[in-house]
Enzyme design. Structure first.
Site, short mmCIF file in Angstrom:
data_model
loop_
_atom_site.label_atom_id
_atom_site.label_comp_id
_atom_site.label_asym_id
_atom_site.label_seq_id
_atom_site.Cartn_x
_atom_site.Cartn_y
_atom_site.Cartn_z
N GLU A 58 0.72 -1.22 0.12
CA GLU A 58 0.10 0.46 -0.36
C GLU A 58 0.41 1.63 -0.01
O GLU A 58 1.90 1.53 0.83
CB GLU A 58 -1.39 0.15 1.06
CG GLU A 58 -1.98 1.54 1.18
CD GLU A 58 -2.61 1.05 2.82
OE1 GLU A 58 -3.15 2.31 3.13
OE2 GLU A 58 -1.76 0.82 3.85
N LYS A 73 -9.42 2.41 -3.12
CA LYS A 73 -10.37 1.29 -1.47
C LYS A 73 -11.83 1.98 -1.22
O LYS A 73 -11.85 3.41 -1.29
CB LYS A 73 -9.02 2.02 -0.12
CG LYS A 73 -9.69 1.60 1.34
CD LYS A 73 -7.98 1.98 1.88
CE LYS A 73 -8.34 0.95 3.22
NZ LYS A 73 -7.24 1.41 4.56
N CYS A 120 -4.89 -2.33 2.68
CA CYS A 120 -4.77 -2.34 4.58
C CYS A 120 -6.39 -2.93 5.32
O CYS A 120 -6.08 -4.74 4.73
CB CYS A 120 -5.09 -0.41 5.01
SG CYS A 120 -4.68 -0.51 6.68
#
Length: 507
Positions: free
Chosen positions: A264, A327, A382
């Site tokens: 990430e 995301k 994440c």
């Protein structure tokens, strides 16, 4: 007066004991076979809560809060590192923030324990308590966007109820943990009934491990997972960022593979501000070597208020248009600002802390290989892999069958703590629930490959800079949990709670 003082002292000892038992429960999750160890500790907690004479709702709520505080203060202390060590927040304010978060999570636990205030029935109380816990844990995953970290389910990957996950998910594991631990607390009162419940439940759960719902598809993929090990405090230092760009670019181009993944925000600049020619060079590498490359960077989207940033995975495949995944489940305060909390983010000194959300229906990433069908990978960034129900829904609703899970993470925010191990267990539970292998590319660890049963196939050491090269077998098929989601366990829990309330009114 003496009796009153004695009662207060006894109550203080009771609450202190519950606090330490909660902390012990959180500590047990980090141990080998932690899921087994947690169950008798929970049984001791239920036994202790039942020792209160004439417990009122208020007393029960406070007891549950003491237990929850101990559990979450120890389990989530690493947030202090991101606030103080990385974010520069004052130590006192950072400690207060951790305490308030633990208290907020403890409110859910204390609400669930209110089921013990209902008239206790020999066969029903434990089931109602377990149902209450499932319902509250579900709320913990959705209220204020949800934060279901440190539930009992992920520890069950190393416990007796892991085989239940492919059938009914992590919430079902939670139900069984609470129910069996309650029966342990009742062994002295109902030794034959409680023993039968404990033994038969664990035995049936173990038998469930003989069923598999997914199978290998295609030839194994060659994979390279790159771990940069860059300090989070250097993320906004221009010279350090240039070194980070250089490392990841050189690591990608040093060797071809079917799939190459960076963590990430490995390239922590907006996509339009990346060095001139960088993406073109990487695309050319992909074309020349037939490598599929996934990059973590900062994306940009336009809306009615202008341009906003996204936490993005950019996929490059040979002679194919680029793939984008933004995301969708953002971290409060770190990636979006809840209303009324701008002051907190200002104190945290983190730029780009208000991101745009990606949609929930984003397509999987197609891993292209010459002469073979493409492998479809579901991307999470994440802590998106904390939300098992969301991932199952994405796989179920996907227009293309998903064969592989990929998580791109940067846990440098949390230093040398148990946070990476906690997230690894969550990833393992996601693999178990879906029956799919997983790849985890992280900045500081734990970079790893997981089998469809969640077991670690290979991993890099924490806080090391390197590349994990391996072969991974993709799988096809859907588990019952992917097909049904949380509906069965939530339905059962609602029925049990209704039954418990009806029985109360009859008394």
């Amino acid at each position: 007066m003496i009796d009153l003082q004695s009662a207060r002292a006894s109550n203080s000892i009771h609450l202190l004991l519950l606090f330490f038992l909660g902390a012990l429960l959180a500590f047990a999750a980090e141990l080998p076979y932690g899921g087994w160890i947690q169950i008798p500790i929970l049984g001791l907690i239920w036994w202790r809560m039942n020792q209160q004479p004439n417990p009122s709702i208020k007393k029960q709520f406070i007891s549950g809060m003491s237990f929850g505080l101990g559990y979450f203060v120890l389990g989530l202390w690493w947030i202090y590192i991101s606030l103080h060590d990385v974010g520069g927040m004052h130590a006192v304010v950072s400690c207060l923030a951790v305490f308030l978060l633990a208290a907020g999570m403890g409110l859910f636990f204390s609400s669930a324990t209110l089921a013990l205030c209902l008239p206790q029935r020999r066969y029903l109380t434990g089931l109602v308590l377990a149902a209450s816990w499932v319902f509250i844990e579900y709320l913990r995953s959705v209220v204020l966007t949800g934060f279901p970290w440190m539930g009992f389910a992920e520890a069950q990957f190393n416990g007796p109820f892991a085989p239940v996950a492919p059938f009914f998910g992590g919430l079902a594991c939670t139900f069984l943990v609470v129910w069996v631990s309650w029966e342990i607390s009742q062994l002295k009162k109902n030794i034959f009934f409680s023993s039968a419940c404990i033994i038969s439940t664990i035995a049936l759960a173990q038998l469930a491990s003989f069923w598999t719902f997914t199978k290998p598809v295609g030839e194994p993929l060659s994979v390279r997972l790159i771990q940069g090990n860059f300090e989070q405090s250097l993320k906004f230092n221009r010279k350090a960022i240039e070194e980070q760009f250089s490392f990841y670019t050189n690591a990608i181009e040093s060797q071809s593979a079917d799939l190459i993944i960076t963590p990430e925000t490995a390239y922590p600049w907006p996509q339009s501000n990346l060095p001139v020619g960088l993406l073109e060079s990487l695309q050319q590498f992909s074309n020349n070597t037939s490598s599929n490359v996934l990059l973590g960077l900062i994306g940009e989207v336009s809306n009615s208020t202008g341009v906003k940033y996204t936490n993005r995975a950019l996929g490059l495949s040979p002679n194919t248009p680029g793939y984008l995944y933004d995301k969708s489940h953002l971290v409060p305060f770190g990636e979006f600002i809840p209303p009324g909390f701008q002051w907190f983010v200002n104190a945290f000194h983190v730029p780009m802390s208000d991101f745009a959300r990606g949609t929930l229906d984003q397509a999987p990433f197609s891993i292209v290989r010459s002469g073979q069908d493409a492998i479809q990978a579901a991307i999470t960034i994440c802590y998106e892999d904390v939300f098992g129900g969301e991932l199952a829904s994405r796989i179920r609703e996907s227009s293309k069958p998903v064969n592989l899970l990929i998580n791109m993470t940067n846990l440098a925010w949390f230093g040398n703590s148990q946070a990476p191990a906690q997230q690894l267990r969550l990833s393992q539970l996601r693999s178990l629930e879906t029956g799919l292998p997983a790849l985890r590319a992280t900045n500081t660890g734990i970079t790893a490959a997981l089998g469809p049963d969640g077991k670690v196939l290979s991993q890099l050491g924490d806080f090391t800079q390197g590349v994990l090269s391996l072969k991974i077998q993709a799988y096809s098929g859907k588990t019952p949990y992917v097909l049904w989601g949380n509906a069965p366990i939530l339905g059962l829990s609602c029925l049990l709670l209704i039954l418990g309330l009806i029985r109360q009114k009859r008394i």
